[in-house]
Scaffold this motif. Structure first.
Motif, PDB file in Angstrom:
ATOM      1  N   TRP A  99       0.836  -1.196   0.000  1.00 57.07           N
ATOM      2  CA  TRP A  99       0.000   0.000   0.000  1.00 57.07           C
ATOM      3  C   TRP A  99       0.871   1.247   0.000  1.00 57.07           C
ATOM      4  O   TRP A  99       1.968   1.250   0.543  1.00 57.07           O
ATOM      5  CB  TRP A  99      -0.871   0.055   1.260  1.00 57.07           C
ATOM      6  CG  TRP A  99      -1.964  -0.958   1.311  1.00 57.07           C
ATOM      7  CD1 TRP A  99      -1.835  -2.302   1.430  1.00 57.07           C
ATOM      8  CD2 TRP A  99      -3.371  -0.698   1.240  1.00 57.07           C
ATOM      9  NE1 TRP A  99      -3.067  -2.913   1.435  1.00 57.07           N
ATOM     10  CE2 TRP A  99      -4.030  -1.955   1.342  1.00 57.07           C
ATOM     11  CE3 TRP A  99      -4.127   0.470   1.125  1.00 57.07           C
ATOM     12  CZ2 TRP A  99      -5.426  -2.069   1.307  1.00 57.07           C
ATOM     13  CZ3 TRP A  99      -5.513   0.349   1.104  1.00 57.07           C
ATOM     14  CH2 TRP A  99      -6.154  -0.900   1.187  1.00 57.07           C
ATOM     15  N   ASP A 100       0.333   2.309  -0.621  1.00 57.21           N
ATOM     16  CA  ASP A 100       0.877   3.641  -0.342  1.00 57.21           C
ATOM     17  C   ASP A 100      -0.308   4.526   0.030  1.00 57.21           C
ATOM     18  O   ASP A 100      -1.411   4.030   0.242  1.00 57.21           O
ATOM     19  CB  ASP A 100       1.698   4.190  -1.521  1.00 57.21           C
ATOM     20  CG  ASP A 100       0.852   4.505  -2.736  1.00 57.21           C
ATOM     21  OD1 ASP A 100      -0.402   4.398  -2.660  1.00 57.21           O
ATOM     22  OD2 ASP A 100       1.419   4.878  -3.780  1.00 57.21           O
ATOM     23  N   ASP A 101      -0.091   5.829   0.108  1.00 57.02           N
ATOM     24  CA  ASP A 101      -1.165   6.715   0.578  1.00 57.02           C
ATOM     25  C   ASP A 101      -2.380   6.708  -0.352  1.00 57.02           C
ATOM     26  O   ASP A 101      -3.476   7.082   0.050  1.00 57.02           O
ATOM     27  CB  ASP A 101      -0.639   8.152   0.747  1.00 57.02           C
ATOM     28  CG  ASP A 101       0.417   8.206   1.840  1.00 57.02           C
ATOM     29  OD1 ASP A 101       0.428   7.286   2.684  1.00 57.02           O
ATOM     30  OD2 ASP A 101       1.244   9.127   1.844  1.00 57.02           O
ATOM     31  N   ASP A 102      -2.185   6.281  -1.606  1.00 60.08           N
ATOM     32  CA  ASP A 102      -3.306   6.265  -2.555  1.00 60.08           C
ATOM     33  C   ASP A 102      -4.029   4.927  -2.592  1.00 60.08           C
ATOM     34  O   ASP A 102      -4.996   4.759  -3.327  1.00 60.08           O
ATOM     35  CB  ASP A 102      -2.797   6.590  -3.970  1.00 60.08           C
ATOM     36  CG  ASP A 102      -2.163   7.970  -4.015  1.00 60.08           C
ATOM     37  OD1 ASP A 102      -2.692   8.868  -3.329  1.00 60.08           O
ATOM     38  OD2 ASP A 102      -1.129   8.140  -4.690  1.00 60.08           O
ATOM     39  N   GLY A 103      -3.546   3.938  -1.832  1.00 57.52           N
ATOM     40  CA  GLY A 103      -4.208   2.626  -1.841  1.00 57.52           C
ATOM     41  C   GLY A 103      -3.241   1.525  -2.233  1.00 57.52           C
ATOM     42  O   GLY A 103      -2.030   1.744  -2.303  1.00 57.52           O
ATOM     43  N   PRO A 104      -3.783   0.322  -2.509  1.00 58.03           N
ATOM     44  CA  PRO A 104      -2.910  -0.823  -2.803  1.00 58.03           C
ATOM     45  C   PRO A 104      -2.355  -0.785  -4.222  1.00 58.03           C
ATOM     46  O   PRO A 104      -2.991  -0.235  -5.126  1.00 58.03           O
ATOM     47  CB  PRO A 104      -3.836  -2.030  -2.625  1.00 58.03           C
ATOM     48  CG  PRO A 104      -5.211  -1.495  -2.873  1.00 58.03           C
ATOM     49  CD  PRO A 104      -5.192  -0.041  -2.508  1.00 58.03           C
ATOM     50  N   ILE A 105      -1.171  -1.359  -4.419  1.00 57.95           N
ATOM     51  CA  ILE A 105      -0.660  -1.570  -5.775  1.00 57.95           C
ATOM     52  C   ILE A 105      -0.571  -3.076  -5.999  1.00 57.95           C
ATOM     53  O   ILE A 105      -0.459  -3.842  -5.049  1.00 57.95           O
ATOM     54  CB  ILE A 105       0.712  -0.910  -6.011  1.00 57.95           C
ATOM     55  CG1 ILE A 105       1.774  -1.577  -5.139  1.00 57.95           C
ATOM     56  CG2 ILE A 105       0.686   0.566  -5.794  1.00 57.95           C
ATOM     57  CD1 ILE A 105       3.051  -1.765  -5.878  1.00 57.95           C
ATOM     58  N   THR A 106      -0.641  -3.486  -7.242  1.00 55.12           N
ATOM     59  CA  THR A 106      -0.719  -4.913  -7.547  1.00 55.12           C
ATOM     60  C   THR A 106       0.630  -5.485  -7.939  1.00 55.12           C
ATOM     61  O   THR A 106       1.313  -4.931  -8.807  1.00 55.12           O
ATOM     62  CB  THR A 106      -1.712  -5.141  -8.715  1.00 55.12           C
ATOM     63  OG1 THR A 106      -2.934  -4.477  -8.378  1.00 55.12           O
ATOM     64  CG2 THR A 106      -1.997  -6.614  -8.921  1.00 55.12           C
ATOM     65  N   LEU A 107       1.014  -6.572  -7.273  1.00 53.26           N
ATOM     66  CA  LEU A 107       2.152  -7.382  -7.733  1.00 53.26           C
ATOM     67  C   LEU A 107       1.537  -8.648  -8.322  1.00 53.26           C
ATOM     68  O   LEU A 107       1.070  -9.512  -7.591  1.00 53.26           O
ATOM     69  CB  LEU A 107       3.072  -7.734  -6.557  1.00 53.26           C
ATOM     70  CG  LEU A 107       3.794  -6.584  -5.856  1.00 53.26           C
ATOM     71  CD1 LEU A 107       4.560  -7.095  -4.643  1.00 53.26           C
ATOM     72  CD2 LEU A 107       4.742  -5.860  -6.805  1.00 53.26           C
ATOM     73  N   ARG A 108       1.526  -8.723  -9.653  1.00 51.17           N
ATOM     74  CA  ARG A 108       0.746  -9.780 -10.300  1.00 51.17           C
ATOM     75  C   ARG A 108       1.340 -11.171 -10.128  1.00 51.17           C
ATOM     76  O   ARG A 108       0.638 -12.172 -10.070  1.00 51.17           O
ATOM     77  CB  ARG A 108       0.579  -9.484 -11.796  1.00 51.17           C
ATOM     78  CG  ARG A 108      -0.273  -8.253 -12.027  1.00 51.17           C
ATOM     79  CD  ARG A 108      -0.716  -8.073 -13.476  1.00 51.17           C
ATOM     80  NE  ARG A 108      -1.286  -6.744 -13.681  1.00 51.17           N
ATOM     81  CZ  ARG A 108      -2.484  -6.380 -13.249  1.00 51.17           C
ATOM     82  NH1 ARG A 108      -3.235  -7.226 -12.583  1.00 51.17           N
ATOM     83  NH2 ARG A 108      -2.923  -5.148 -13.468  1.00 51.17           N
ATOM     84  N   ARG A 109       2.675 -11.253 -10.076  1.00 52.91           N
ATOM     85  CA  ARG A 109       3.303 -12.581 -10.043  1.00 52.91           C
ATOM     86  C   ARG A 109       3.415 -13.111  -8.619  1.00 52.91           C
ATOM     87  O   ARG A 109       3.939 -12.442  -7.740  1.00 52.91           O
ATOM     88  CB  ARG A 109       4.710 -12.516 -10.660  1.00 52.91           C
ATOM     89  CG  ARG A 109       4.684 -12.250 -12.153  1.00 52.91           C
ATOM     90  CD  ARG A 109       6.063 -11.836 -12.632  1.00 52.91           C
ATOM     91  NE  ARG A 109       6.008 -11.389 -14.009  1.00 52.91           N
ATOM     92  CZ  ARG A 109       6.393 -12.147 -15.048  1.00 52.91           C
ATOM     93  NH1 ARG A 109       6.835 -13.369 -14.843  1.00 52.91           N
ATOM     94  NH2 ARG A 109       6.317 -11.672 -16.267  1.00 52.91           N
ATOM     95  N   ARG A 110       2.973 -14.338  -8.452  1.00 49.11           N
ATOM     96  CA  ARG A 110       3.013 -14.956  -7.129  1.00 49.11           C
ATOM     97  C   ARG A 110       4.449 -15.013  -6.590  1.00 49.11           C
ATOM     98  O   ARG A 110       4.704 -14.737  -5.419  1.00 49.11           O
ATOM     99  CB  ARG A 110       2.432 -16.370  -7.196  1.00 49.11           C
ATOM    100  CG  ARG A 110       2.218 -17.012  -5.830  1.00 49.11           C
ATOM    101  CD  ARG A 110       1.813 -18.472  -5.939  1.00 49.11           C
ATOM    102  NE  ARG A 110       2.924 -19.313  -6.315  1.00 49.11           N
ATOM    103  CZ  ARG A 110       3.806 -19.821  -5.456  1.00 49.11           C
ATOM    104  NH1 ARG A 110       3.704 -19.569  -4.171  1.00 49.11           N
ATOM    105  NH2 ARG A 110       4.795 -20.584  -5.877  1.00 49.11           N
ATOM    106  N   ALA A 111       5.401 -15.363  -7.469  1.00 52.05           N
ATOM    107  CA  ALA A 111       6.800 -15.501  -7.017  1.00 52.05           C
ATOM    108  C   ALA A 111       7.350 -14.170  -6.508  1.00 52.05           C
ATOM    109  O   ALA A 111       8.138 -14.139  -5.557  1.00 52.05           O
ATOM    110  CB  ALA A 111       7.669 -16.039  -8.151  1.00 52.05           C
TER     111      ALA A 111
END
Length: 266
Positions: A17-29
């Motif tokens: 998360w940052d102040d604007d909300g979550p960011i996506t890490l698409r790869r499980r690894a």
């Protein structure tokens, strides 16, 4: 929320998360690698250990190359200017990697901190408040969407045990505050989910008894005793048997002393 940089959640699905909300890490690894490094925030994790953990003990031939590209992608997302300006750096140290961030930016470390503070707390109210705060960080199993069960057993057993003992300490603090009635639904659920944790069974029996439900408390003891015998081939501990005997006798000392519960604002 951690102001002005990343905040990392590992107790449940891995989230950044940052102040604007979550960011996506698409790869499980990538999520798994980030989680492994952040569990050891500030400490070097050797490449060989990372390969072994990420591939469950069977890294393929190209595993090192894959690891380096995961590292590069994580840096590109979390530290694009390579200056740590978002409060996170992923550094190479010898034959290992190290994640640098503020301990407060990782839920696991906040959890540890609050549990530690609860042990030094002055009274049950403060202890309960700190432990409730610590336990609120758990949204599910450690690295829920990134680790296999086998990996979680290897890196998270101590954490899971700490979560359970923190839960038991919270329950005890609540009982000391005279909140047995409010606690009963949650205690019943905890005993269902952890049927062999004697501290939880003991707290459940005591809460029922203090709520004026002696027959239910005795029935819950018999259920526990049967389960111990059937599934473990054991009797409950002496302590639990003593509690049962005292409940049958209607031992007054099992109730909170009125002066004490009054002083605690119950």
């Amino acid at each position: 929320m951690h102001h002005g940089g990343w905040y990392f959640r590992l107790l449940g699905p891995v989230e950044v998360w940052d102040d604007d909300g979550p960011i996506t890490l698409r790869r499980r690894a990538q999520r798994c690698l980030l989680g492994l490094l952040l569990l050891e925030t500030g400490r070097v994790v050797p490449v060989d250990r990372l390969l072994e953990l990420l591939w469950d003990g069977e890294p393929p031939d190209q595993a090192r190359g894959s690891l380096h590209s995961h590292v590069a992608r994580l840096r590109g997302t979390l530290d694009p200017d390579r200056a740590g300006s978002r409060g996170f750096r992923l550094l190479r140290r010898g034959d290992g990697y190290l994640a640098e961030t503020h301990f407060n930016a990782v839920d696991v470390h906040r959890f540890h901190d609050l549990v530690g503070r609860s042990r030094r707390a002055a009274g049950p109210k403060e202890r309960s408040r700190l432990l409730r705060g610590a336990l609120s960080y758990w949204r599910g199993p450690l690295l829920a969407d990134a680790a296999t069960d086998r990996l979680r057993d290897r890196v998270g057993t101590g954490l899971e045990e700490l979560r359970l003992s923190a839960t038991e300490s919270w329950v005890d603090a609540e009982l000391e505050c005279g909140r047995h009635r409010e606690l009963l639904p949650e205690l019943a659920d905890l005993v269902r989910r952890h049927p062999f944790r004697e501290a939880l069974i003991r707290a459940y029996l005591l809460a029922l008894y203090r709520d004026g439900r002696q027959p239910d408390a005795l029935a819950a003891y018999r259920t526990a005793r049967r389960r111990f015998g059937r599934e473990l081939g054991l009797d409950p501990t002496r302590e639990l048997q003593d509690l049962h005997d005292r409940m049958i006798r209607g031992d007054d000392s099992l109730h909170l002393a009125p002066s004490r519960s009054h002083a605690l604002g119950a």
